[in-house]
Write a protein that holds these residues in place. Structure first.
Motif, short mmCIF file in Angstrom:
data_model
loop_
_atom_site.label_atom_id
_atom_site.label_comp_id
_atom_site.label_asym_id
_atom_site.label_seq_id
_atom_site.Cartn_x
_atom_site.Cartn_y
_atom_site.Cartn_z
N SER A 30 0.91 -1.09 0.00
CA SER A 30 -0.15 0.01 0.05
C SER A 30 0.89 1.14 0.06
CB SER A 30 -0.88 0.01 1.13
OG SER A 30 -1.32 1.31 1.53
N ALA A 31 0.55 2.26 -0.89
CA ALA A 31 1.36 3.48 -1.00
C ALA A 31 1.44 4.31 0.29
CB ALA A 31 0.79 4.32 -2.00
N GLU A 32 0.20 4.04 1.05
CA GLU A 32 -0.20 4.81 2.21
C GLU A 32 0.43 4.13 3.51
OE1 GLU A 32 -3.72 7.35 4.46
OE2 GLU A 32 -4.20 5.97 2.96
N TYR A 33 0.19 2.86 3.41
CA TYR A 33 0.59 1.99 4.86
C TYR A 33 1.65 1.13 4.70
CZ TYR A 33 -4.05 3.65 5.69
OH TYR A 33 -5.38 4.42 5.76
N GLY A 34 2.36 0.90 3.61
CA GLY A 34 3.47 0.04 3.22
C GLY A 34 2.91 -1.32 3.21
N ASN A 66 5.38 -1.67 -6.36
CA ASN A 66 3.77 -2.03 -6.59
C ASN A 66 3.67 -0.85 -7.91
OD1 ASN A 66 1.37 -2.08 -7.19
ND2 ASN A 66 0.67 -1.76 -4.91
N PRO A 67 3.40 -1.60 -9.11
CA PRO A 67 3.13 -0.77 -10.13
C PRO A 67 2.01 0.05 -10.18
CG PRO A 67 2.82 -2.94 -10.72
CD PRO A 67 3.33 -2.85 -9.34
N ARG A 68 1.24 -0.12 -9.31
CA ARG A 68 -0.18 0.45 -9.20
C ARG A 68 -0.18 1.93 -8.88
NH1 ARG A 68 -6.09 -0.84 -8.38
NH2 ARG A 68 -6.66 1.22 -8.04
N ILE A 69 -0.65 2.89 -9.58
CA ILE A 69 -0.49 4.36 -9.54
C ILE A 69 -1.69 4.79 -8.58
CG2 ILE A 69 -0.64 6.43 -10.85
CD1 ILE A 69 0.32 5.12 -13.29
N SER A 70 -1.09 5.77 -7.85
CA SER A 70 -2.27 6.34 -6.81
C SER A 70 -1.85 7.75 -6.40
CB SER A 70 -2.46 5.58 -5.63
OG SER A 70 -1.08 5.83 -4.76
N ASN A 71 -2.83 8.48 -5.75
CA ASN A 71 -2.35 9.90 -5.44
C ASN A 71 -1.37 9.84 -4.56
OD1 ASN A 71 -4.65 11.04 -6.78
ND2 ASN A 71 -5.93 10.91 -4.83
N PHE A 72 -0.95 8.90 -3.79
CA PHE A 72 0.17 8.84 -2.91
C PHE A 72 1.35 8.41 -3.71
CE2 PHE A 72 -3.51 7.96 -0.12
CZ PHE A 72 -3.12 9.18 1.14
N GLY A 76 3.78 4.53 -8.61
CA GLY A 76 3.92 3.45 -7.74
C GLY A 76 4.68 3.32 -6.62
N PRO A 77 4.39 2.73 -5.46
CA PRO A 77 5.31 3.01 -4.38
C PRO A 77 6.24 1.70 -4.29
CG PRO A 77 3.31 1.86 -3.79
CD PRO A 77 3.06 2.07 -5.18
N ILE A 78 7.39 2.04 -3.57
CA ILE A 78 8.36 1.05 -3.34
C ILE A 78 8.44 1.00 -1.66
CG2 ILE A 78 10.83 0.18 -3.17
CD1 ILE A 78 11.20 1.76 -6.07
N LYS A 79 8.34 -0.06 -1.14
CA LYS A 79 8.12 -0.13 0.45
C LYS A 79 8.97 -1.19 0.81
CE LYS A 79 5.40 3.27 0.71
NZ LYS A 79 5.74 4.54 1.42
N ARG A 80 9.35 -1.18 1.86
CA ARG A 80 10.04 -2.30 2.74
C ARG A 80 9.20 -3.29 3.50
NH1 ARG A 80 14.51 -0.18 7.03
NH2 ARG A 80 14.87 -2.30 8.14
N ASN A 81 9.48 -4.56 3.54
CA ASN A 81 8.62 -5.64 4.46
C ASN A 81 9.32 -5.32 5.85
OD1 ASN A 81 7.29 -7.52 5.74
ND2 ASN A 81 8.36 -9.03 4.76
N LYS A 82 8.42 -4.74 6.56
CA LYS A 82 8.81 -4.51 8.06
C LYS A 82 7.86 -5.22 9.33
CE LYS A 82 9.22 -0.37 8.15
NZ LYS A 82 9.39 1.42 8.49
N LEU A 83 7.11 -6.35 8.39
CA LEU A 83 6.29 -7.00 9.36
C LEU A 83 6.83 -8.01 10.30
CD1 LEU A 83 3.66 -7.55 6.44
CD2 LEU A 83 3.61 -6.12 8.42
#
Length: 186
Positions: A30-34, A66-72, A76-83
């Motif tokens: 998720s662009a907003e939540y990672g 994630n190649p999905r485009i959004s307002n955020f 697309g976002p690049i996020k790190r798995n911090k779970l």
């Protein structure tokens, strides 16, 4: 002096698939939540035990594009798995594992829009208007600033501390708004 590295020089694409279905928890980016568990993000189950054998195995600290485009995330976002757990992600995502770079520094780099210019010059929205299209071979050419490892650590830690301070002030502001709202009701 800062150097520059290509993303492909400091990372490797994860190609390990979940063939034996050892991992059953599907993540999404998720662009907003990672990186979040898919079941927590969507109202319905998208993946199931029948279709996850082709999914990529995502380790803790892997990065996901994630190649999905959004307002955020306009490219697309690049996020790190911090779970702090292993899961799987759809082959629609580009999963990569880093080497020889501070994870927090790289994570904060991808929180900026600095890398968006490269994406816009080398990719496009493709056939679907909500997806950004860029070839893996081109994506790996993305330039990444590369200061000394000591500087990377200091910059990453400083930016992480600034994020914490901002979050703290935002929570305090929310509490003050709630207090004001309560006071105005009397």
């Amino acid at each position: 002096d800062w150097k520059q590295r290509k993303l492909g020089d400091i990372s490797e694409k994860v190609t390990e698939k979940n063939k034996d279905k050892k991992f059953t928890e599907t993540f999404t980016n998720s662009a907003e939540y990672g990186i979040v568990p898919q079941n927590d993000f969507f109202d319905k189950v998208i993946s199931n035990s029948k279709n996850i054998s082709n999914y990529y195995i995502v380790q803790n600290d892997d990065f996901i594009y994630n190649p999905r485009i959004s307002n955020f995330a306009p490219v697309g976002p690049i996020k790190r798995n911090k779970l702090n757990k292993v899961g799987v992600m759809s082959p629609l995502y580009y999963v990569f594992r880093t080497k020889n770079i501070d994870l927090t520094f790289l994570e904060k780099f991808f929180d900026t829009s600095y890398w968006h210019r490269f994406m816009k010059l080398n990719g496009d929205t493709g056939a679907r208007a909500d997806r950004f299209a860029i070839k893996d071979s081109v994506f790996k050419e993305m330039p990444v600033p590369y200061p000394s490892s000591d500087e990377q650590t200091k910059i990453g830690n400083l930016l992480k501390q600034i994020d914490r301070t901002i979050a703290l002030h935002q929570r305090k502001l929310e509490q003050l708004r709630e207090l004001k709202k309560a006071a105005l009701q009397y």
